[in-house]
Design an enzyme around this catalytic site. Sequence first.
Site: not given
Length: 320
Positions: A36-37, A109, A190, A105-106, A172-173, A193
């Site tokens: 979703d970008h 975007n 992604t 989010g990034e 991620s953690g 781990k």
Amino acid sequence: MRIGYKLATEAFGPADLIAQAVRAEQAGFDFVEMSDHFHPWLDSQGHSPFTWSVLGAIAARTERIGLATGVTCPSLRYHPAIVAQAAATVALLSDGRFTLGVGAGERLNEHVTGEPFPSVHGRHERLREALEIIRLLWSGGYHSYQGKHLQLDDARVFDLPPTPPVIAVAASGSESARLAAELGDGLFATEPKGSIVEHYRRSGGAGPRYAEVPMAWAVDEEQAVKAAWESSRWALTGWKVMSELPNPVNFEAASAMVDADDIAAHFSVGPDPAVHLEAVKPYVDAGFDHIVLQNAGPDPDGFLDFFERELADRLRGLDR
């Protein structure tokens, strides 16, 4: 184990994405997952259609295959009330086949509205508030909410599915894994781990656990590596870079030193099913049960044929 196919909105236009989803259903995939970008990672990818329009079209064109976002940020470019409404609508159109994957989010975007891009801690605070708002609206009736970052004023989603969509939270953690267990119904990651899965389970999480596996299928390894380098070298920049850079030109610069050897080390490449099976196995061993095949090869139709003919049955045997 459930097996999904990644629909890369950065690399294909809307008609191609719909066609790939229809073919993925025919090939035996259990679900498709769509990014979703607003922008692609690289200008060379050349696309970024509106994910929610494409999801509605896929829901209408398919009968069985599950749909998921991988992932939507519900707290910056979108207000969570809009995401709650959009997800409820897709769930209805797909007869309950939709999973809402969400993340913090990034900048790539989310900066486009002109609002300041928050720190990592601020993004996680906003994600928590967004999930609380979505849950409120999915409970039915009118609701208001006053958070540190986000507000809701006397709002109601009128068209709700009988059962709310599953929410899978990107982690991620340990902190984000706990959030996935507390306010989500599933986990999204992604990397293979096992610690992420363990944190999720220890925090009470018992839902589906999604993970993306990078691969590049082609009739020979050289073609696969070349295609993955051209479209997906940004993936080797690391999450701290991926979450902070604002535009494709910045990812061009950040990935300038990535070479063919780096691609071959990060992606499973070429035509040999054993190579791709070996890439998937660490994710299964880590405890992920929804495996997303993220193909960066040059021929999506060829990959879907390859999956149906040579890979599907072998993959499903990994968790037996």
